[in-house]
Design an enzyme around this catalytic site. Structure first.
Site, PDB file in Angstrom:
ATOM      1  CD  GLU A   1      -3.083   0.901   0.358  1.00 41.18           C
ATOM      2  OE1 GLU A   1      -2.497   1.658  -0.457  1.00 41.18           O
ATOM      3  OE2 GLU A   1      -4.280   1.031   0.639  1.00 41.18           O
ATOM      4  CG  ASP A   2      -1.232   4.807  -1.161  1.00 37.96           C
ATOM      5  OD1 ASP A   2      -1.851   4.077  -0.357  1.00 37.96           O
ATOM      6  OD2 ASP A   2      -1.812   5.651  -1.874  1.00 37.96           O
TER       7      ASP A   2
ATOM      8  CG  ASP B   1      -5.777   7.537   6.722  1.00 43.48           C
ATOM      9  OD1 ASP B   1      -5.153   8.206   7.554  1.00 43.48           O
ATOM     10  OD2 ASP B   1      -6.863   7.925   6.248  1.00 43.48           O
TER      11      ASP B   1
ATOM     12  CB  VAL C   1       1.422  13.189   2.479  1.00 42.55           C
ATOM     13  CG1 VAL C   1       1.897  13.844   3.758  1.00 42.55           C
ATOM     14  CG2 VAL C   1       1.013  11.746   2.749  1.00 42.55           C
TER      15      VAL C   1
HETATM   16  P1  IMP Z   1      -7.567   3.469   4.886  1.00 39.62           P
HETATM   17  O1  IMP Z   1      -8.515   2.388   4.487  1.00 39.62           O
HETATM   18  O2  IMP Z   1      -8.250   4.560   5.636  1.00 39.62           O
HETATM   19  O3  IMP Z   1      -6.357   2.986   5.614  1.00 39.62           O
HETATM   20  O4  IMP Z   1      -7.207   4.181   3.549  1.00 39.62           O
HETATM   21  C1  IMP Z   1      -6.048   4.063   2.906  1.00 39.62           C
HETATM   22  C2  IMP Z   1      -6.164   4.831   1.606  1.00 39.62           C
HETATM   23  O5  IMP Z   1      -6.582   6.173   1.813  1.00 39.62           O
HETATM   24  C3  IMP Z   1      -4.826   4.940   0.963  1.00 39.62           C
HETATM   25  O6  IMP Z   1      -4.592   3.864   0.098  1.00 39.62           O
HETATM   26  C4  IMP Z   1      -4.932   6.244   0.216  1.00 39.62           C
HETATM   27  O7  IMP Z   1      -5.494   6.037  -1.046  1.00 39.62           O
HETATM   28  C5  IMP Z   1      -5.891   7.085   1.020  1.00 39.62           C
HETATM   29  N1  IMP Z   1      -5.188   8.066   1.872  1.00 39.62           N
HETATM   30  C6  IMP Z   1      -5.119   8.076   3.212  1.00 39.62           C
HETATM   31  N2  IMP Z   1      -4.376   9.105   3.664  1.00 39.62           N
HETATM   32  C7  IMP Z   1      -3.953   9.763   2.565  1.00 39.62           C
HETATM   33  C8  IMP Z   1      -3.110  10.914   2.366  1.00 39.62           C
HETATM   34  O8  IMP Z   1      -2.579  11.549   3.292  1.00 39.62           O
HETATM   35  N3  IMP Z   1      -2.906  11.255   1.076  1.00 39.62           N
HETATM   36  C9  IMP Z   1      -3.440  10.596   0.010  1.00 39.62           C
HETATM   37  N4  IMP Z   1      -4.203   9.517   0.153  1.00 39.62           N
HETATM   38  C10 IMP Z   1      -4.478   9.098   1.421  1.00 39.62           C
HETATM   39 MG    MG Z   2      -4.817   4.182  -2.186  1.00 40.80          MG
END
Ligand code: IMP
Ligand code: MG
Length: 172
Positions: A96-97, A100, A150
């Site tokens: 993953e990038d 979050d 970011v």
């Molecule tokens: P999660 O399911 O909330 O962990 O979401 C993860 C996804 O949210 C990542 O793969 C990103 O696509 C997006 N995301 C979360 N934080 C950021 C950020 O700071 N910048 C850009 N994309 C983000």
């Molecule tokens: Mg993503």
């Protein structure tokens, strides 16, 4: 350089960090059948750099799961494009990038186990632990960051900035 983006992690530093992570994974998974699955679209640049830093025979595939719109999560994870390779018995590394809230990766991890993965590891370029709402930790991570939005190195803000070769903070 866009004037509303402030550099947080420069390109040179990213290169070194990803090389180190690749070396660590190479060491840890010597005798395993590893399959890297990049979570699109955000992971595509990290995935490309990471796989070249892993000196093992690895398989790779991609999955697309969207849970985001603008800067807030919708909490819904939809598989938009699925993997093609057989996951049964494999050590799967979800790449993953950014980790979050953790919703995307925790849902995808369950999906991989339900398809017969032997083990599922979480590999993320960035980790934002302050935002976590589900119980999930990265097995491998390049940088832990504060709660900032970011962009760059694959990460977007409304589909812009993915092509920046550094990690920047968007000044909204
Ligand atoms: P999660 O399911 O909330 O962990 O979401 C993860 C996804 O949210 C990542 O793969 C990103 O696509 C997006 N995301 C979360 N934080 C950021 C950020 O700071 N910048 C850009 N994309 C983000
Ligand atoms: Mg993503």
């Amino acid at each position: 350089m866009p004037d509303n983006v402030k550099i947080m992690i420069p390109k040179e530093e990213i290169g070194k960090k990803v090389a180190e992570l690749g070396a660590k994974i190479t060491e840890d998974f010597k005798d395993r059948d590893v399959m890297l699955i990049g979570v699109l679209k955000g992971s595509f640049i990290f995935m490309a750099d990471l796989v070249r830093a892993i000196k093992l025979p690895v398989e790779m595939d991609f999955i697309s799961a969207k849970s985001y719109s603008g800067t807030t999560t919708t909490g819904v994870v939809n598989v938009k494009m699925d993997t093609h390779l057989d996951i049964e018995g494999k050590t799967v590394m979800l790449v993953e990038d950014i980790l979050d809230t953790g919703k995307t990766l925790s849902a995808l991890r369950e999906t991989m186990y339900s398809r017969g993965a032997r083990d599922v590891k979480i590999v993320t370029f960035l980790d934002k632990p302050a935002r976590r709402t589900v119980d999930i930790k990265a097995d491998y991570c390049c940088y832990t960051i504060e709660d900032r939005f970011v962009v760059g190195y694959g990460l977007d803000y409304n589909e812009q900035y993915r092509n920046l070769d550094y990690i920047g903070e968007v000044i909204l």
